[in-house]
Motif scaffolding. Structure first.
Motif, PDB file in Angstrom:
ATOM      1  N   ASN A  89       0.829  -1.213   0.000  1.00  0.00           N
ATOM      2  CA  ASN A  89       0.000   0.000   0.000  1.00  0.00           C
ATOM      3  C   ASN A  89       0.865   1.267   0.000  1.00  0.00           C
ATOM      4  O   ASN A  89       0.450   2.325   0.452  1.00  0.00           O
ATOM      5  CB  ASN A  89      -0.957   0.034   1.193  1.00  0.00           C
ATOM      6  N   VAL A 150       4.336   5.300   2.657  1.00  0.00           N
ATOM      7  CA  VAL A 150       2.946   4.993   2.956  1.00  0.00           C
ATOM      8  C   VAL A 150       2.553   5.768   4.207  1.00  0.00           C
ATOM      9  O   VAL A 150       3.362   5.935   5.129  1.00  0.00           O
ATOM     10  CB  VAL A 150       2.734   3.468   3.165  1.00  0.00           C
ATOM     11  N   GLN A 154      -0.924   2.924   7.652  1.00  0.00           N
ATOM     12  CA  GLN A 154      -1.672   2.449   6.484  1.00  0.00           C
ATOM     13  C   GLN A 154      -0.941   1.363   5.698  1.00  0.00           C
ATOM     14  O   GLN A 154      -1.419   0.931   4.649  1.00  0.00           O
ATOM     15  CB  GLN A 154      -1.967   3.631   5.548  1.00  0.00           C
ATOM     16  N   VAL A 156       0.084  -2.191   4.483  1.00  0.00           N
ATOM     17  CA  VAL A 156      -0.663  -3.454   4.437  1.00  0.00           C
ATOM     18  C   VAL A 156       0.341  -4.597   4.323  1.00  0.00           C
ATOM     19  O   VAL A 156       1.194  -4.601   3.435  1.00  0.00           O
ATOM     20  CB  VAL A 156      -1.643  -3.478   3.253  1.00  0.00           C
ATOM     21  N   LEU A 220      -4.457   1.303  -6.147  1.00  0.00           N
ATOM     22  CA  LEU A 220      -4.283   2.006  -4.875  1.00  0.00           C
ATOM     23  C   LEU A 220      -5.054   3.324  -4.878  1.00  0.00           C
ATOM     24  O   LEU A 220      -5.609   3.723  -3.853  1.00  0.00           O
ATOM     25  CB  LEU A 220      -2.798   2.253  -4.600  1.00  0.00           C
ATOM     26  N   GLU A 224      -7.965   4.017  -2.143  1.00  0.00           N
ATOM     27  CA  GLU A 224      -7.851   5.200  -1.281  1.00  0.00           C
ATOM     28  C   GLU A 224      -9.076   6.090  -1.416  1.00  0.00           C
ATOM     29  O   GLU A 224      -9.604   6.601  -0.419  1.00  0.00           O
ATOM     30  CB  GLU A 224      -6.586   5.979  -1.647  1.00  0.00           C
ATOM     31  N   LEU A 229      -9.163  -0.092   3.075  1.00  0.00           N
ATOM     32  CA  LEU A 229      -7.813  -0.525   3.425  1.00  0.00           C
ATOM     33  C   LEU A 229      -7.803  -2.047   3.488  1.00  0.00           C
ATOM     34  O   LEU A 229      -8.436  -2.640   4.376  1.00  0.00           O
ATOM     35  CB  LEU A 229      -7.376   0.060   4.768  1.00  0.00           C
TER      36      LEU A 229
END
Length: 343
Positions: A89, A150, A154, A156, A220, A224, A229
């Motif tokens: 992410n 990132v 957030q 991942v 992404l 977003e 998420l």
């Protein structure tokens, strides 16, 4: 007219670096010093966490220069590294490229390679900040280090999937593998032909998926915008079976994916029939798709399906239930992948 050939030795290491890295723009204020000094200087951010990855590609193992256009190869090496950042992410910010070069490579070939790298960097707004060159006795070697950012909290990981989460992928799979099989076939068939004319008509999509895969930064952006998420994510570089098993191992879970839900491109099926290759095998074990596989809570099912840019192909189960492909008649086939011990 004979194409000009400039030997690398005529420029020297630093002259070669200057030639290859000219024309690269900086897109980020975090890049304080790039190519031209002993090391790059990148500023940390209070709002972001830094994510770093590296990939190495070897001639004869990861690419064949007899049919791989160097401009496409330059673009692809950026995608290979950037895809790992996207799977966290993270957004790509900086890039370092190191090369191992043999004497058979002329400077003009490296110009083409860096034209592809430059195009990818411009498209993805990435700053080239350094690298290295060395002599190689085993053909071309390309090492790529990518740095990204990132937002704090957030990132991942592969380890966040939970029971009942939905398993999503970002596009059809297996096309890159079939593109490679097509190139290898034409290389064999035309090996002794004086003026070879490879037969690629109708399979252009497969060639692009293998030779010039595009990083899924757009996914992404969509996630977003929708404030979604993922609970876990991985890039699909080794094949669906292997990458899903890696995610399940990290998350200590099992999975069920459904054959009829896995998208397979028409050209993949057509070439598979022509070459007697099962497109399902290409999808599960082919690799090099550089799509994203991610999981989301089942409560987001309607929202995710409305996106129109991902396919929901299954769900997460208990670890003891294992990883299986479910066929249309309800049969279950245990997923097998290279690098994993038999269960």
């Amino acid at each position: 007219m004979e194409k000009k050939r400039t030997e690398i030795a005529s420029l020297g290491e630093f002259g070669l670096i200057d030639r290859l890295t000219q024309g690269f723009d900086h897109h980020h204020s975090s890049t304080l010093c790039g190519v031209g000094d002993d090391a790059a200087v990148v500023a940390p951010s209070e709002e972001e966490e830094t994510v770093i990855t590296t990939e190495t590609l070897f001639e004869g193992v990861d690419f064949d220069l007899s049919y791989f256009p160097l401009k496409h190869l330059g673009y692809k090496v950026v995608t290979v590294a950037v895809s790992d950042l996207l799977a966290m992410n993270a957004r790509p910010r900086q890039l370092l490229i190191s090369l191992g070069l043999s004497a058979k490579i002329p400077v003009e070939a490296l110009d083409d390679l860096y034209e592809g790298i430059r195009f990818a960097c411009k498209e993805q707004k990435i700053d080239l900040v350094g690298g290295d060159t060395r002599a190689s006795m085993t053909g071309m070697v390309i090492s790529v280090t990518a740095i990204g950012g990132v937002k704090k909290g957030q990132a991942v990981y592969r380890s966040g999937a939970k029971k009942h989460d939905l398993i999503c992928i970002t596009s059809n799979l297996g096309a890159a593998y079939m593109g490679l099989q097509l190139l290898e076939r034409e290389k064999r068939v035309l090996a002794d032909v004086a003026n070879p004319e490879p037969q690629f008509k109708g399979y252009e999509y497969l060639l692009e998926k293998y030779l010039k895969p595009r990083p899924r930064t757009d996914i992404l952006d969509v996630l977003e915008e929708e404030k979604i998420l993922p609970t876990a994510m991985i890039d699909l570089s080794d094949g669906l079976a292997s990458d899903l098993k890696q995610l399940c191992r990290a998350s200590k879970c099992g999975a069920r994916i459904y054959l009829e839900r896995i998208p397979i491109a028409r050209q993949t099926s057509e070439l598979g029939e022509e070459m007697h290759i099962d497109p399902v095998i290409a999808t599960l074990n082919g690799g090099e798709d550089y799509e994203l596989l991610f999981t989301v809570p089942i409560a987001l099912q309607e929202q995710v399906m409305r996106l129109g840019v991902v396919d929901v192909i299954g769900h997460i189960t208990d670890e003891a239930a294992g990883c299986y492909l479910v066929t249309p008649d309800g049969g279950e086939i245990k997923l097998k992948a290279q690098g994993f011990p038999e269960e």
